[in-house]
Enzyme design. Structure first.
Site, PDB file in Angstrom:
ATOM      1  N   ARG A  78     -21.249  22.858  54.924  1.00 26.73           N
ATOM      2  CA  ARG A  78     -21.308  21.631  55.811  1.00 26.73           C
ATOM      3  C   ARG A  78     -22.028  20.342  55.211  1.00 26.73           C
ATOM      4  O   ARG A  78     -23.034  20.517  54.721  1.00 26.73           O
ATOM      5  CB  ARG A  78     -22.190  22.046  57.223  1.00 26.73           C
ATOM      6  CG  ARG A  78     -22.289  20.943  58.039  1.00 26.73           C
ATOM      7  CD  ARG A  78     -22.896  21.317  59.348  1.00 26.73           C
ATOM      8  NE  ARG A  78     -22.930  20.024  60.209  1.00 26.73           N
ATOM      9  CZ  ARG A  78     -23.984  19.567  60.584  1.00 26.73           C
ATOM     10  NH1 ARG A  78     -25.300  20.094  60.266  1.00 26.73           N
ATOM     11  NH2 ARG A  78     -24.086  18.378  61.366  1.00 26.73           N
ATOM     12  N   HIS A 122     -23.225  11.382  60.496  1.00 24.07           N
ATOM     13  CA  HIS A 122     -24.569  11.861  60.163  1.00 24.07           C
ATOM     14  C   HIS A 122     -25.580  10.863  60.172  1.00 24.07           C
ATOM     15  O   HIS A 122     -26.510  10.562  59.199  1.00 24.07           O
ATOM     16  CB  HIS A 122     -24.825  13.087  58.989  1.00 24.07           C
ATOM     17  CG  HIS A 122     -26.030  13.937  59.172  1.00 24.07           C
ATOM     18  ND1 HIS A 122     -25.669  15.179  59.396  1.00 24.07           N
ATOM     19  CD2 HIS A 122     -27.207  13.575  59.708  1.00 24.07           C
ATOM     20  CE1 HIS A 122     -27.088  15.819  59.493  1.00 24.07           C
ATOM     21  NE2 HIS A 122     -27.877  14.929  59.430  1.00 24.07           N
ATOM     22  N   GLU A 167     -25.735  15.400  66.130  1.00 22.39           N
ATOM     23  CA  GLU A 167     -27.014  15.349  67.093  1.00 22.39           C
ATOM     24  C   GLU A 167     -27.155  13.952  67.665  1.00 22.39           C
ATOM     25  O   GLU A 167     -28.014  13.303  67.452  1.00 22.39           O
ATOM     26  CB  GLU A 167     -28.377  15.548  66.193  1.00 22.39           C
ATOM     27  CG  GLU A 167     -28.390  16.944  65.726  1.00 22.39           C
ATOM     28  CD  GLU A 167     -29.713  17.134  64.750  1.00 22.39           C
ATOM     29  OE1 GLU A 167     -30.459  16.147  64.534  1.00 22.39           O
ATOM     30  OE2 GLU A 167     -29.982  18.229  64.312  1.00 22.39           O
ATOM     31  N   ASN A 293     -27.602  22.808  66.264  1.00 23.55           N
ATOM     32  CA  ASN A 293     -28.772  22.820  65.361  1.00 23.55           C
ATOM     33  C   ASN A 293     -30.057  23.372  66.072  1.00 23.55           C
ATOM     34  O   ASN A 293     -30.393  22.682  67.321  1.00 23.55           O
ATOM     35  CB  ASN A 293     -28.832  21.447  64.924  1.00 23.55           C
ATOM     36  CG  ASN A 293     -27.781  20.793  64.092  1.00 23.55           C
ATOM     37  OD1 ASN A 293     -26.963  21.970  63.719  1.00 23.55           O
ATOM     38  ND2 ASN A 293     -27.639  19.586  63.655  1.00 23.55           N
ATOM     39  N   TYR A 295     -34.099  24.489  65.541  1.00 26.98           N
ATOM     40  CA  TYR A 295     -35.374  24.901  64.801  1.00 26.98           C
ATOM     41  C   TYR A 295     -36.473  25.466  65.336  1.00 26.98           C
ATOM     42  O   TYR A 295     -37.454  26.243  64.805  1.00 26.98           O
ATOM     43  CB  TYR A 295     -35.859  23.714  64.088  1.00 26.98           C
ATOM     44  CG  TYR A 295     -34.964  22.992  62.963  1.00 26.98           C
ATOM     45  CD1 TYR A 295     -34.958  23.222  61.829  1.00 26.98           C
ATOM     46  CD2 TYR A 295     -33.978  22.306  63.584  1.00 26.98           C
ATOM     47  CE1 TYR A 295     -33.953  22.893  61.026  1.00 26.98           C
ATOM     48  CE2 TYR A 295     -32.777  21.669  62.584  1.00 26.98           C
ATOM     49  CZ  TYR A 295     -32.905  21.924  61.232  1.00 26.98           C
ATOM     50  OH  TYR A 295     -32.118  21.838  60.383  1.00 26.98           O
ATOM     51  N   GLU A 353     -27.099  24.206  61.716  1.00 24.85           N
ATOM     52  CA  GLU A 353     -28.456  23.806  61.116  1.00 24.85           C
ATOM     53  C   GLU A 353     -29.522  24.852  61.567  1.00 24.85           C
ATOM     54  O   GLU A 353     -29.637  25.023  62.792  1.00 24.85           O
ATOM     55  CB  GLU A 353     -29.033  22.480  61.178  1.00 24.85           C
ATOM     56  CG  GLU A 353     -28.199  21.370  60.690  1.00 24.85           C
ATOM     57  CD  GLU A 353     -28.917  19.938  60.841  1.00 24.85           C
ATOM     58  OE1 GLU A 353     -30.167  19.972  61.073  1.00 24.85           O
ATOM     59  OE2 GLU A 353     -28.028  19.103  60.604  1.00 24.85           O
TER      60      GLU A 353
HETATM   61  O1  IFM Z   1     -32.853  16.795  58.295  1.00 24.94           O
HETATM   62  C1  IFM Z   1     -32.693  16.846  59.612  1.00 24.94           C
HETATM   63  C2  IFM Z   1     -31.090  16.721  59.747  1.00 24.94           C
HETATM   64  O2  IFM Z   1     -30.777  15.442  59.052  1.00 24.94           O
HETATM   65  C3  IFM Z   1     -30.764  16.591  60.964  1.00 24.94           C
HETATM   66  N1  IFM Z   1     -31.094  17.837  61.718  1.00 24.94           N
HETATM   67  C4  IFM Z   1     -32.635  18.287  61.525  1.00 24.94           C
HETATM   68  C5  IFM Z   1     -32.862  18.214  60.249  1.00 24.94           C
HETATM   69  C6  IFM Z   1     -34.346  18.606  60.004  1.00 24.94           C
HETATM   70  O3  IFM Z   1     -35.487  17.524  60.466  1.00 24.94           O
END
Ligand code: IFM
Length: 450
Positions: A78, A122, A167, A293, A295, A353
């Site tokens: 990606r 992006h 995002e 995405n 985290y 992500e």
């Molecule tokens: O690096 C970023 C990415 O550009 C977008 N999503 C979160 C990642 C980590 O912060």
């Protein structure tokens, strides 16, 4: 009999990057500058004065980077297109040299058996368009659709997966509400306008794709995370509810339910507008997939001094933190996937992500030990496998990131890569997390154990 816990045979095993974070050479060969190039060259806005001028030099090292992907065993990659590389003024004149870069990259990926997954935006709006108002100008949907059309004409026959935006929540929260990201505006009034225009731009690009009869898939990438209250106090519960609406539902509801969630006016007050029903109908036209995405999660407390959501992220006692302050929360990705299925039904999903930044040591004898990141990947990939067993239509996973890169305002200080990058020499070294992911891919997930 319980469902077998495994990954489908055609599962996409990928890694992700974005243009400004890895390419370097942002204004080479006729490219027009982006708002992140402008921000990076404004003193004091990126840690240590870092910029994307060189970044990972991927613009010149893309061939060897594709070989890194191959060595990892990836079957998908990606990446994003820098809008200003192909349309230096954002619209009108096309820069063939910019298109050639992406043509070559896509052709090489395909030749090496790696599926390209292309994100159109992006965060790197061409400066020329930002000077006309950027995401605040009602014409932006048309500009974006025209740009998307150029990319579809160029690569639409060969690229099987397109994402319109990466995002949108971050674009608006960082760029228009709090002003830490480009274009650096801090305005309660502008933020909901930028949100709506982003969604209309997404819709216009999807319409353009359908009108062109392109045979593959188009979707969008959102960032999502579980929100849990830090206590049972009414204030923390209210902050958690608002935070969930603002973060998780604000974009998914219009896209997948055709309406903004209840609670937007509570957050934005008079700055919130009621948008025409026809806009919402366009925004909610069918997409082929949703990219997620994730985290972490947010343990949420009330914070009286942080309008408009009045929330603060709390780290529980004893939890491990990533170096950017995020909590390591092993159930987070699986909970997110299950929430999407429960609220929105069976949309085909990709994790676009996932990963984390840790204080990695320098390579020693060609090895980088990053056990905390290995643990994050193990937990989250198990979460994906378990979500699939529970009926989630998850079709692929993209680690963030293929290699350490420019982490926006944090510059090169936060490393997320499966490969360590020495930014002075551009040497890439596989980390233990990269070796672990390679083994997971090679065994079709069996290396995750139970
Ligand atoms: O690096 C970023 C990415 O550009 C977008 N999503 C979160 C990642 C980590 O912060």
């Amino acid at each position: 009999m319980p469902a077998m816990k495994t990954f489908p045979g055609n599962f996409l095993w990928g890694a992700a990057t974005s243009a400004y974070q890895v390419e370097g050479s942002p204004i080479a060969d006729g490219a027009g500058p982006s708002i992140w190039h402008r921000l990076a060259h404004t003193p004091g806005l990126i840690a240590s004065g870092d910029t994307g001028d060189v970044a990972c030099d991927h613009y010149r090292r893309w061939e060897s980077d594709v070989e890194l992907m191959k060595t990892l065993g990836l079957n998908a990659y990606r990446f994003s297109i820098a809008w200003g590389r192909v349309l230096p003024e954002g619209r009108g004149r096309v820069n063939e040299a910019g298109l050639d870069f992406y043509r070559r990259l896509v052709d090489r990926l395909l030749a090496r058996g790696i599926t390209p997954n292309v994100t159109l935006y992006h965060w790197d709006m061409p400066v020329a368009l930002d000077e006309l108002g950027g995401w605040l100008n009602p014409d932006v949907a048309q500009w974006f659709a025209d740009y998307a059309g150029v990319m579809f004409e160029t690569l639409g026959d060969r690229v099987p997966m397109w994402a319109t935006l990466n995002e949108p929540w971050v674009i608006v929260d960082g760029g228009y509400l709090f002003g830490v990201h480009a274009p650096g505006h801090a305005s309660l009034r502008e933020a909901p306008v930028a949100t709506h225009h982003l969604l209309l731009a997404h819709a216009a690009a999807v319409q353009r794709y359908r009108a062109g009869g392109w045979p593959h898939q188009i979707g969008i990438v959102v960032n999502l995370e579980p929100k849990d209250p830090a206590s049972d106090s009414p204030a923390d519960l209210a902050a958690t509810r608002c935070s969930h609406t603002y973060f998780n539902e604000q974009y998914c509801d219009p896209l997948l339910k055709g309406r903004y969630p209840d609670g937007m006016r509570e957050i934005y007050g008079d700055a919130w507008r009621e948008w025409p029903a026809a806009d919402l109908a366009r925004i909610s036209q069918p997409i082929d997939f949703l990219g997620i995405n994730n985290y972490t999660r947010s343990l949420t407390a009330h914070d009286p001094v942080r309008p408009p959501v009045f929330e603060r992220r709390v780290i529980p006692e004893g939890a491990t933190k990533m170096i950017n302050g995020w909590e390591v929360y092993p159930p987070g990705l699986e909970r997110t996937l299950l929430w999407v299925k429960e609220r929105y039904g069976d949309v085909p999903l990709y994790v676009t992500e996932n990963g984390g930044p840790f204080a990695d040591p320098e390579p020693v004898n060609g090895r980088v030990e990053d056990p905390l990141r290995v643990a994050v990947y193990r937990a989250n990939l198990r979460g994906c496998r378990d979500a699939i067993a529970k009926g989630v239509d998850l079709r692929g996973y993209f680690a963030w990131s293929l290699m350490d890169n420019l982490e926006w305002n944090a510059g090169f200080s936060q490393r997320f890569g499966l490969h360590h990058v020495d930014f002075a020499t551009q040497v890439r070294t596989l980390k233990d997390s990269g070796a672990f992911y390679r083994e997971v891919i090679r065994t079709g997930g069996a290396a995750l154990g139970d």
